[in-house]
Design an enzyme around this catalytic site. Structure first.
Site, mmCIF file in Angstrom:
data_model
loop_
_atom_site.group_PDB
_atom_site.id
_atom_site.type_symbol
_atom_site.label_atom_id
_atom_site.label_comp_id
_atom_site.label_asym_id
_atom_site.label_seq_id
_atom_site.Cartn_x
_atom_site.Cartn_y
_atom_site.Cartn_z
ATOM 1 C CG ASN A 37 -1.712 1.137 1.497
ATOM 2 O OD1 ASN A 37 -1.380 2.236 1.041
ATOM 3 N ND2 ASN A 37 -2.788 0.952 2.212
ATOM 4 N N GLY A 70 0.375 4.373 0.121
ATOM 5 C CA GLY A 70 0.047 5.401 1.118
ATOM 6 C C GLY A 70 0.679 5.062 2.457
ATOM 7 C CD GLU A 77 -5.104 -16.075 1.677
ATOM 8 O OE1 GLU A 77 -6.182 -16.093 2.277
ATOM 9 O OE2 GLU A 77 -4.628 -17.025 1.035
ATOM 10 C CG ASP A 118 -3.042 -6.391 10.546
ATOM 11 O OD1 ASP A 118 -3.162 -6.264 9.310
ATOM 12 O OD2 ASP A 118 -3.905 -6.952 11.241
ATOM 13 C CG PHE A 135 -7.587 5.952 6.022
ATOM 14 C CD1 PHE A 135 -6.697 6.653 6.801
ATOM 15 C CD2 PHE A 135 -7.660 4.569 6.186
ATOM 16 C CE1 PHE A 135 -5.889 6.009 7.725
ATOM 17 C CE2 PHE A 135 -6.852 3.907 7.105
ATOM 18 C CZ PHE A 135 -5.957 4.639 7.880
HETATM 19 P P1 IMP Z 1 -4.747 -3.331 7.216
HETATM 20 O O1 IMP Z 1 -4.207 -2.516 6.073
HETATM 21 O O2 IMP Z 1 -4.958 -4.772 6.921
HETATM 22 O O3 IMP Z 1 -3.986 -3.112 8.467
HETATM 23 O O4 IMP Z 1 -6.241 -2.800 7.419
HETATM 24 C C1 IMP Z 1 -6.485 -1.721 8.223
HETATM 25 C C2 IMP Z 1 -7.947 -1.326 8.089
HETATM 26 O O5 IMP Z 1 -8.397 -0.880 9.376
HETATM 27 C C3 IMP Z 1 -8.112 -0.149 7.173
HETATM 28 O O6 IMP Z 1 -8.491 -0.519 5.892
HETATM 29 C C4 IMP Z 1 -9.218 0.653 7.858
HETATM 30 O O7 IMP Z 1 -10.431 0.113 7.495
HETATM 31 C C5 IMP Z 1 -9.057 0.358 9.312
HETATM 32 N N1 IMP Z 1 -8.227 1.389 9.955
HETATM 33 C C6 IMP Z 1 -6.988 1.219 10.443
HETATM 34 N N2 IMP Z 1 -6.496 2.377 10.908
HETATM 35 C C7 IMP Z 1 -7.455 3.294 10.688
HETATM 36 C C8 IMP Z 1 -7.526 4.709 10.948
HETATM 37 O O8 IMP Z 1 -6.606 5.357 11.434
HETATM 38 N N3 IMP Z 1 -8.667 5.299 10.567
HETATM 39 C C9 IMP Z 1 -9.704 4.648 10.003
HETATM 40 N N4 IMP Z 1 -9.684 3.361 9.727
HETATM 41 C C10 IMP Z 1 -8.569 2.668 10.075
#
Ligand code: IMP
Length: 203
Positions: free
Chosen positions: A22, A24, A52, A81, A162
């Site tokens: 990602n 970003g 995965e 995560d 986000f």
């Molecule tokens: P990861 O990329 O598998 O860790 O997924 C994290 C997910 O958790 C993101 O897609 C968001 O849906 C949610 N999330 C994590 N951190 C934030 C935050 O700071 N604001 C809003 N949603 C978050």
């Protein structure tokens, strides 16, 4: 949690892999690590496969991403995560926070799902969690967790941030993460807190 003690980490050397595809997230992590003079390279730049996320916890998922990247690149690697943990939903969406948004990554839909699941429940407390995992090619690992507590509002408010930001109001503020400036969020978020713990443990 295997949080490392202050200054106790093994050296990272000159290059650290950010185990994320990602862009970003990679950019955000690179900025946070800038003051420490570590060169960062992303898993995508090294053409590493994305494992995965099969873990049942944030820690397990962060570790499996960091360990896979460290093994493949033969360099230390950092993964994160994160997700939203809703008390009245038994911790859901939790590690499935991204998946609740479906293949289109539609967080308007994901927030509506959370609201629907909360119908008739009076406890609207929730917290965000971020677990950072560092892994070295020799198998050593360390993890760092950060969380921020708050409550869920409806309808969602604000255009910043986000994911679930527009429905999350941190304790002590009358604005959601969607309504505050990113710089304010980055000073107090679960991710900022996990980074603070990591940076304190750097040699
Ligand atoms: P990861 O990329 O598998 O860790 O997924 C994290 C997910 O958790 C993101 O897609 C968001 O849906 C949610 N999330 C994590 N951190 C934030 C935050 O700071 N604001 C809003 N949603 C978050």
């Amino acid at each position: 949690m295997t949080d490392a003690q202050r200054g106790s980490l093994p050296p990272i050397g000159e290059r650290l892999v950010i185990a994320s595809h990602n862009s970003g997230k990679v950019a955000e992590i690179a900025v946070l690590l800038e003051p420490f003079g570590l060169g960062v390279v992303s898993a995508a730049e090294l053409d590493l496969e994305e494992p995965e996320e099969t873990g049942a916890t944030f820690e397990a998922n962060a570790l499996l991403k960091a360990e896979a990247a460290a093994r493949a690149a033969k360099l230390p690697a950092l993964a994160d995560d994160s997700g939203l943990v809703v008390t009245a939903l038994g911790g859901e969406p939790g590690v499935y926070s991204a998946r609740w948004a479906g293949p289109e990554r539609d967080f308007t839909l994901a927030m509506a799902k959370v609201e629907q699941a909360l119908e008739g429940k009076s406890d609207r407390s929730a917290h965000f969690v971020c677990v950072l995992a560092l892994a070295w090619p020799d198998g050593r690992t360390a993890t760092f967790a950060g969380r921020i507590d708050g409550s869920l509002v409806w309808p969602p408010r604000g255009e910043h941030g986000f994911g679930y930001d527009p429905m999350f109001q941190p304790d002590g503020l009358d604005k959601t993460f969607g309504e505050i400036e990113p710089v304010t969020k980055h000073g107090m978020s679960h991710r900022a807190r996990a980074f603070k713990a990591l940076v304190a443990a750097l040699p």
